[in-house]
Write a protein that holds these residues in place. Structure first.
Motif, PDB file in Angstrom:
ATOM      1  N   LEU A   1      47.628  50.527  32.459  1.00  0.00           N
ATOM      2  CA  LEU A   1      46.670  49.506  32.033  1.00  0.00           C
ATOM      3  C   LEU A   1      45.984  49.914  30.743  1.00  0.00           C
ATOM      4  O   LEU A   1      45.559  51.060  30.595  1.00  0.00           O
ATOM      5  CB  LEU A   1      45.614  49.305  33.131  1.00  0.00           C
ATOM      6  N   GLY A   2      45.881  48.972  29.801  1.00  0.00           N
ATOM      7  CA  GLY A   2      45.140  49.197  28.574  1.00  0.00           C
ATOM      8  C   GLY A   2      44.219  48.029  28.291  1.00  0.00           C
ATOM      9  O   GLY A   2      44.661  46.869  28.308  1.00  0.00           O
ATOM     10  N   LEU A   3      42.940  48.301  28.067  1.00  0.00           N
ATOM     11  CA  LEU A   3      41.936  47.270  27.788  1.00  0.00           C
ATOM     12  C   LEU A   3      41.307  47.527  26.427  1.00  0.00           C
ATOM     13  O   LEU A   3      41.067  48.679  26.053  1.00  0.00           O
ATOM     14  CB  LEU A   3      40.840  47.264  28.855  1.00  0.00           C
ATOM     15  N   THR A   4      41.015  46.454  25.699  1.00  0.00           N
ATOM     16  CA  THR A   4      40.412  46.621  24.376  1.00  0.00           C
ATOM     17  C   THR A   4      39.557  45.418  24.017  1.00  0.00           C
ATOM     18  O   THR A   4      39.723  44.322  24.582  1.00  0.00           O
ATOM     19  CB  THR A   4      41.501  46.817  23.302  1.00  0.00           C
ATOM     20  N   ASP A   5      38.632  45.645  23.090  1.00  0.00           N
ATOM     21  CA  ASP A   5      37.997  44.526  22.398  1.00  0.00           C
ATOM     22  C   ASP A   5      38.381  44.642  20.938  1.00  0.00           C
ATOM     23  O   ASP A   5      39.266  45.427  20.582  1.00  0.00           O
ATOM     24  CB  ASP A   5      36.479  44.506  22.618  1.00  0.00           C
ATOM     25  N   ALA A   6      37.760  43.875  20.088  1.00  0.00           N
ATOM     26  CA  ALA A   6      38.169  43.869  18.683  1.00  0.00           C
ATOM     27  C   ALA A   6      37.763  45.132  17.940  1.00  0.00           C
ATOM     28  O   ALA A   6      38.268  45.386  16.837  1.00  0.00           O
ATOM     29  CB  ALA A   6      37.589  42.644  17.974  1.00  0.00           C
ATOM     30  N   ALA A   7      36.906  45.956  18.552  1.00  0.00           N
ATOM     31  CA  ALA A   7      36.400  47.146  17.862  1.00  0.00           C
ATOM     32  C   ALA A   7      37.024  48.440  18.350  1.00  0.00           C
ATOM     33  O   ALA A   7      37.276  49.352  17.557  1.00  0.00           O
ATOM     34  CB  ALA A   7      34.877  47.228  18.022  1.00  0.00           C
TER      35      ALA A   7
ATOM     36  N   TYR B   1      42.680  38.646  35.102  1.00  0.00           N
ATOM     37  CA  TYR B   1      41.411  39.043  35.695  1.00  0.00           C
ATOM     38  C   TYR B   1      40.708  40.079  34.819  1.00  0.00           C
ATOM     39  O   TYR B   1      39.483  40.009  34.610  1.00  0.00           O
ATOM     40  CB  TYR B   1      41.627  39.587  37.101  1.00  0.00           C
ATOM     41  N   ALA B   2      41.456  41.020  34.283  1.00  0.00           N
ATOM     42  CA  ALA B   2      40.857  42.010  33.381  1.00  0.00           C
ATOM     43  C   ALA B   2      40.232  41.320  32.182  1.00  0.00           C
ATOM     44  O   ALA B   2      39.121  41.681  31.741  1.00  0.00           O
ATOM     45  CB  ALA B   2      41.912  43.010  32.928  1.00  0.00           C
TER      46      ALA B   2
END
Length: 553
Positions: free
Chosen positions: A30-36, A334-335
């Protein structure tokens, strides 16, 4: 499972644990990110079940068709450099391609949007040098997913860039995004750092959710329809570039103009969702009022999903090391919702319900006694929300496999095919969803028949034809065919109600021993039976793969 660091992580970890149990997934990355920045990288379960090796952040998982978005970005770079025109005939660039374009010229735009009319073959070049990919419809008229089209695009990129795809994607995408652990092609060289992939143990049976799995063999692949292997950290970097509309840590990967071309919804793509369209190598959807870029990837032994919320500024990638017919789309959705709510300081959403496939809504519709012409019977009963097949003094729970299709969960018993229930055909002038005779257009028509492979049974309410003419040469085609390709496994041809069926798909004769796959009159996908010897076809060719007749029973 990784240690949770806050309410968001706890909610997601709890859901993923339940999801993996319910879906029988060996491991997940799993990999999660925002724009920063990257918000989280995590691994769950096992990269190797037998050796109890936990999934780590450095394990490579094959991302499958998410590779198509990489290909599209490379093509858009080449366009910006003046090396190609998206709307110029493809054969002007690759004149030797073994394709037939009787319905009209194919452009790069058509390939990028799966609207070329070409069949969904695995690869372009077939074992028969005379074989060609033949269009089934005028380019642009229909969305028809086509892996061969992206294989062609990879060859085009390599030609125009003057280097192999692995070098092309490395220099143009991977290095600029600092995706240092990602492999542009799947090779034996990366096997040591890859998670072990798993596939169904029995490849000639339908697969129930909790079925037995086995390690898959080694795969080597440079077909750009799906040849990238990556880690969750690297995929978070890739997703972050998409959130930033083409901007990487060292500058733009593609211009704003190119990103608009990439993310424009050109044609409806219901295979991804009822609201999805397709851009260039990526599905374009709407969720909670936000514009979403999404795609899935299915390999021999891996399944992946990417979810990029352009309006919410968050993205998620997930991959499991098994191929069981599903993708981890529910996890990435969901993430994404959790990340979006956290970003806006809103209440974190509850986890979506994980439906039990043994629970059947309106199971009573399928209950009853069904009889074959030779007197054999099938009896289905309902217990609570479950549909049971009563056989040999036992009650076998049936897993709902979608629509009116069910799978036996009894190992070895009725495991080869699914049970396909059929409803009464509406009378002329009624709608398909009408229940004839009761005036209720919302109630589905009653179930009156069920098939299991070539076996056909009806109940007392069936009032249709009971005898069917069968083409004299169908007996030559009936049988089991096996491929040496890791993508092929087994195909079985049988006759049901007078029609030739291939592993559940109805065949429509085009001419001789060549058949169209499925009901759509425009589909370009075909099956051909070859080498009739001693009254039996010895070779089946479909999807660009050769399947050879085997008789082991």
């Amino acid at each position: 499972m990784p240690a949770a660091t806050g309410p968001l992580d706890s909610k997601l970890d709890s859901y993923i644990a339940d999801y993996m149990r319910a879906m029988n997934a060996p491991g997940m990355t799993l990999g999660l990110t925002d724009a920063a920045r990257t918000r989280r990288v995590a691994g769950y379960g096992f990269a190797n079940v037998d050796q109890h090796v936990a999934v780590g952040a450095d394990h490579l998982f094959q991302i499958g068709s998410i590779t198509k978005s990489f290909v599209a970005l490379v093509i858009l770079q080449l366009r910006a450099e003046g090396k190609l025109d998206l709307h110029k005939p493809l054969l002007d660039y690759l004149p030797g391609l073994p394709i037939v374009t009787e319905f009209g010229p194919i452009t790069v735009h058509h390939l990028l949007t799966h609207t070329s009319g070409l069949p969904d073959n695995l690869g372009v070049f077939q074992s028969d040098p005379a074989a060609r990919l033949v269009q089934g419809f005028k380019p642009g008229e229909h969305f028809h997913y086509c892996n061969a089209g992206f294989d062609i695009l990879g060859m085009l990129a390599a030609k125009l860039d003057g280097k192999p795809w692995r070098e092309c994607v490395q220099q143009r995408i991977l290095s600029p995004l600092e995706m240092s652990q990602t492999a542009g092609v799947i090779s034996t060289a990366i096997r040591g750092c890859s998670a072990t992939g798993y596939e169904p143990f029995w490849d000639d049976q339908v697969y129930p959710r909790q079925g037995k799995l086995a390690p898959a063999g080694n795969l080597v692949m440079d077909d750009t329809a799906g040849c990238i292997a990556s880690t969750p950290g690297d995929m978070a970097r890739y997703a972050r570039m998409l959130l930033r509309r083409g901007e990487g840590p060292k500058g733009r990967i593609v211009s704003e103009e190119s990103f608009i071309l990439f993310s424009t919804p050109y044609i409806k793509a219901p295979e991804f969702s009822p609201t999805a369209s397709y851009g260039y190598g990526i599905a374009v959807d709407t969720l909670d009022g936000h514009k979403i870029l999404r795609h899935t990837g299915g390999m021999v032994a891996f399944a992946s999903s990417i979810h990029v919320d352009l309006d919410g500024g968050v993205a998620a990638f997930a991959s499991i090391n098994a191929m069981q017919g599903y993708r981890p789309t529910a996890v990435t959705e969901y993430a994404g919702r959790l990340l979006g709510a956290d970003r806006e300081a809103n209440v974190l959403p509850a986890a979506p319900e994980l439906a039990d496939p043994l629970d059947v809504e309106h199971a009573e519709e399928f209950a009853g006694r069904f009889k074959a012409a030779d007197g054999r019977r099938l009896v289905f009963e309902v217990q609570g929300r479950r549909l049971l097949l009563m056989h040999g003094g036992k009650a076998l729970p049936l897993q709902h496999a979608g629509s009116d299709s069910f799978i036996s969960t009894g190992e070895g018993e009725f495991a080869r095919y699914s049970f396909e229930f059929g409803r009464r055909v509406p009378n002329e002038g009624t709608k398909p969803g009408d229940s004839p005779g009761n005036g209720n257009a919302t109630k589905p028509a009653p179930v009156v028949e069920v098939s299991y492979g070539s076996d056909w049974y009806v109940n007392a309410a069936y009032d249709g034809p009971r005898e069917f003419s069968i083409a004299a040469d169908f007996n030559a085609f009936v049988g089991c065919y096996r491929s040496e390709s890791p993508w092929g496994d087994v195909e079985e041809a049988y006759v049901l109600k007078g029609k030739l069926v291939l592993s559940g798909t109805t065949l429509d004769r085009i001419g001789g021993a060549l058949f169209r796959m499925g009901e759509e009159p425009w589909t370009p996908d075909t099956a051909e039976f070859l080498h009739i010897f001693e009254g039996k076809a010895r070779l089946l060719r479909t999807g660009g793969i050769n399947f050879w007749r085997v008789e082991t029973e």
